[in-house]
Design a protein around this motif. Structure first.
Motif, PDB file in Angstrom:
ATOM      1  N   THR A 246      22.060  38.004 -14.059  1.00  0.00           N
ATOM      2  CA  THR A 246      23.508  38.378 -14.234  1.00  0.00           C
ATOM      3  C   THR A 246      23.956  38.374 -15.619  1.00  0.00           C
ATOM      4  O   THR A 246      24.753  38.902 -16.002  1.00  0.00           O
ATOM      5  CB  THR A 246      24.432  37.659 -12.998  1.00  0.00           C
ATOM      6  OG1 THR A 246      23.966  36.155 -13.147  1.00  0.00           O
ATOM      7  CG2 THR A 246      23.995  38.017 -11.657  1.00  0.00           C
ATOM      8  N   LYS A 247      23.280  37.021 -16.078  1.00  0.00           N
ATOM      9  CA  LYS A 247      23.627  36.925 -17.442  1.00  0.00           C
ATOM     10  C   LYS A 247      23.258  37.914 -18.315  1.00  0.00           C
ATOM     11  O   LYS A 247      23.858  38.248 -19.246  1.00  0.00           O
ATOM     12  CB  LYS A 247      23.110  35.498 -17.993  1.00  0.00           C
ATOM     13  CG  LYS A 247      23.599  34.776 -19.279  1.00  0.00           C
ATOM     14  CD  LYS A 247      22.762  33.692 -19.656  1.00  0.00           C
ATOM     15  CE  LYS A 247      23.171  33.379 -20.829  1.00  0.00           C
ATOM     16  NZ  LYS A 247      22.767  31.808 -21.381  1.00  0.00           N
ATOM     17  N   THR A 248      21.980  38.369 -18.054  1.00  0.00           N
ATOM     18  CA  THR A 248      21.286  39.166 -18.942  1.00  0.00           C
ATOM     19  C   THR A 248      22.149  40.488 -18.927  1.00  0.00           C
ATOM     20  O   THR A 248      22.271  41.147 -19.980  1.00  0.00           O
ATOM     21  CB  THR A 248      19.720  39.577 -18.394  1.00  0.00           C
ATOM     22  OG1 THR A 248      19.114  38.202 -18.307  1.00  0.00           O
ATOM     23  CG2 THR A 248      19.223  40.941 -19.320  1.00  0.00           C
ATOM     24  N   TYR A 249      22.544  40.874 -17.856  1.00  0.00           N
ATOM     25  CA  TYR A 249      23.577  42.291 -17.743  1.00  0.00           C
ATOM     26  C   TYR A 249      24.982  41.846 -17.771  1.00  0.00           C
ATOM     27  O   TYR A 249      25.740  42.806 -17.311  1.00  0.00           O
ATOM     28  CB  TYR A 249      22.933  42.787 -16.436  1.00  0.00           C
ATOM     29  CG  TYR A 249      21.687  43.439 -16.385  1.00  0.00           C
ATOM     30  CD1 TYR A 249      21.221  44.541 -16.941  1.00  0.00           C
ATOM     31  CD2 TYR A 249      20.588  42.548 -16.002  1.00  0.00           C
ATOM     32  CE1 TYR A 249      19.925  45.036 -17.171  1.00  0.00           C
ATOM     33  CE2 TYR A 249      19.291  42.979 -16.105  1.00  0.00           C
ATOM     34  CZ  TYR A 249      19.034  44.313 -16.630  1.00  0.00           C
ATOM     35  OH  TYR A 249      17.742  44.760 -16.593  1.00  0.00           O
ATOM     36  N   GLY A 250      25.309  40.941 -18.280  1.00  0.00           N
ATOM     37  CA  GLY A 250      26.831  40.527 -18.670  1.00  0.00           C
ATOM     38  C   GLY A 250      27.747  40.302 -17.464  1.00  0.00           C
ATOM     39  O   GLY A 250      28.879  40.670 -17.556  1.00  0.00           O
ATOM     40  N   LYS A 251      27.139  39.666 -16.373  1.00  0.00           N
ATOM     41  CA  LYS A 251      28.169  39.836 -15.217  1.00  0.00           C
ATOM     42  C   LYS A 251      27.966  38.424 -14.794  1.00  0.00           C
ATOM     43  O   LYS A 251      27.274  37.461 -14.953  1.00  0.00           O
ATOM     44  CB  LYS A 251      27.505  40.551 -13.974  1.00  0.00           C
ATOM     45  CG  LYS A 251      27.664  42.156 -14.367  1.00  0.00           C
ATOM     46  CD  LYS A 251      26.827  43.100 -13.265  1.00  0.00           C
ATOM     47  CE  LYS A 251      26.805  44.418 -13.555  1.00  0.00           C
ATOM     48  NZ  LYS A 251      26.090  45.278 -12.595  1.00  0.00           N
ATOM     49  N   LYS A 252      29.083  37.957 -14.046  1.00  0.00           N
ATOM     50  CA  LYS A 252      29.216  36.718 -13.357  1.00  0.00           C
ATOM     51  C   LYS A 252      29.337  36.630 -11.917  1.00  0.00           C
ATOM     52  O   LYS A 252      30.026  37.583 -11.362  1.00  0.00           O
ATOM     53  CB  LYS A 252      30.434  35.907 -13.907  1.00  0.00           C
ATOM     54  CG  LYS A 252      30.455  35.940 -15.489  1.00  0.00           C
ATOM     55  CD  LYS A 252      31.881  35.032 -16.334  1.00  0.00           C
ATOM     56  CE  LYS A 252      31.761  34.837 -17.640  1.00  0.00           C
ATOM     57  NZ  LYS A 252      32.981  34.305 -18.163  1.00  0.00           N
TER      58      LYS A 252
END
Length: 253
Positions: A246-252
């Motif tokens: 999720t961090k890699t794809y900019g999501k939380k």
């Protein structure tokens, strides 16, 4: 003809010896192992010994032993104008303690004696302390594989870490997947087409582009369901990998 002595009786030594015994560019003149029984199967194919003091004359001495043993074994190999190399991904060239010329001949693959491997498809990373020795290793590498790379010790250490992620860690995830299947009486081989497709996909796409699944699409509901099903260790690994994706794809979450 390049004369070679191989030191070791483990997985890498086994596959490398098997390949070089059929090689037209190089000739294995001897194999050493401290336990002679482990290399007894080679007795009718080449000279074998369990004594470092009885090593034959060769152009290259290939040390294919555990990382911890490379220093001590190499310290016994003081052959003037000869090349001593190791096959480790994580050991620097200067950890060779012989007074001979130094090099590295690293086969980037996971080896098991029970599993046949086509070395022609295995990348070989070479390094040497002199240009002349690098050229010699290049000739040897070309005779074994269609893929070889000139990689220095710093690069090779980083490559070895990357290999641990894509091979050792991934295999452990297979183990966890197998555990979950066994616990629920599901045949693990039902996942094999998916495993194969995942490997095939990155031949055309980058790993970043190939990523799919609930963590990438931020499917919080599915992720919570999965976590509720998992044992403690499985839960920790699932959570850590989910956070990384999720961090890699900019999501939380």
């Amino acid at each position: 003809m390049i004369k070679i002595v191989i030191l070791g009786g483990g997985n890498i030594a086994y596959h490398l010896t098997s390949q070089l015994l059929k090689n037209k560019t190089a000739r294995v003149v001897q194999v050493y192992n401290r336990s002679i029984e482990k290399i007894q199967y080679l007795d009718d194919k080449t000279s074998i010994t369990d004594k470092l003091t009885e090593l034959k004359d060769a152009d290259i001495y290939i040390i294919a032993v555990t990382d911890d043993a490379i220093s001590s074994v190499s310290s016994e190999l003081n052959f003037k104008n000869k090349l001593v190399v190791h096959t480790s991904g994580s050991v620097a060239i200067d950890e060779l303690k012989s007074n001979s010329n130094k090099g590295v001949f690293y086969l980037l693959q996971s080896f098991s004696k029970e599993q046949k491997i086509d070395l022609f498809q295995v990348p070989i990373c070479i390094e040497a302390s002199t240009e002349k020795d690098l050229e010699l290793l290049e000739v040897l590498a070309k005779s074994i594989s269609k893929k070889y790379y000139k990689i220095n010790s710093k690069q090779r250490k980083s490559l070895h870490v990357a290999a641990v992620f894509v091979n050792n860690f991934v295999n452990h995830l297979y183990y966890i997947g197998n555990e979950i299947c066994e616990e629920n009486k599901i045949p693990f081989n039902i996942l094999q087409p998916l495993i194969q497709e995942t490997a095939n996909k990155i031949e055309a796409l980058s790993p970043f582009e190939a990523q799919t699944g609930p963590a990438k699409r931020n499917d919080v509901k599915t992720i919570k369901k999965h976590k509720a099903m998992l044992a403690h260790n499985q839960h920790e690994i699932y959570t850590l990998l989910t956070k990384s994706i999720t961090k890699t794809y900019g999501k939380k979450l």
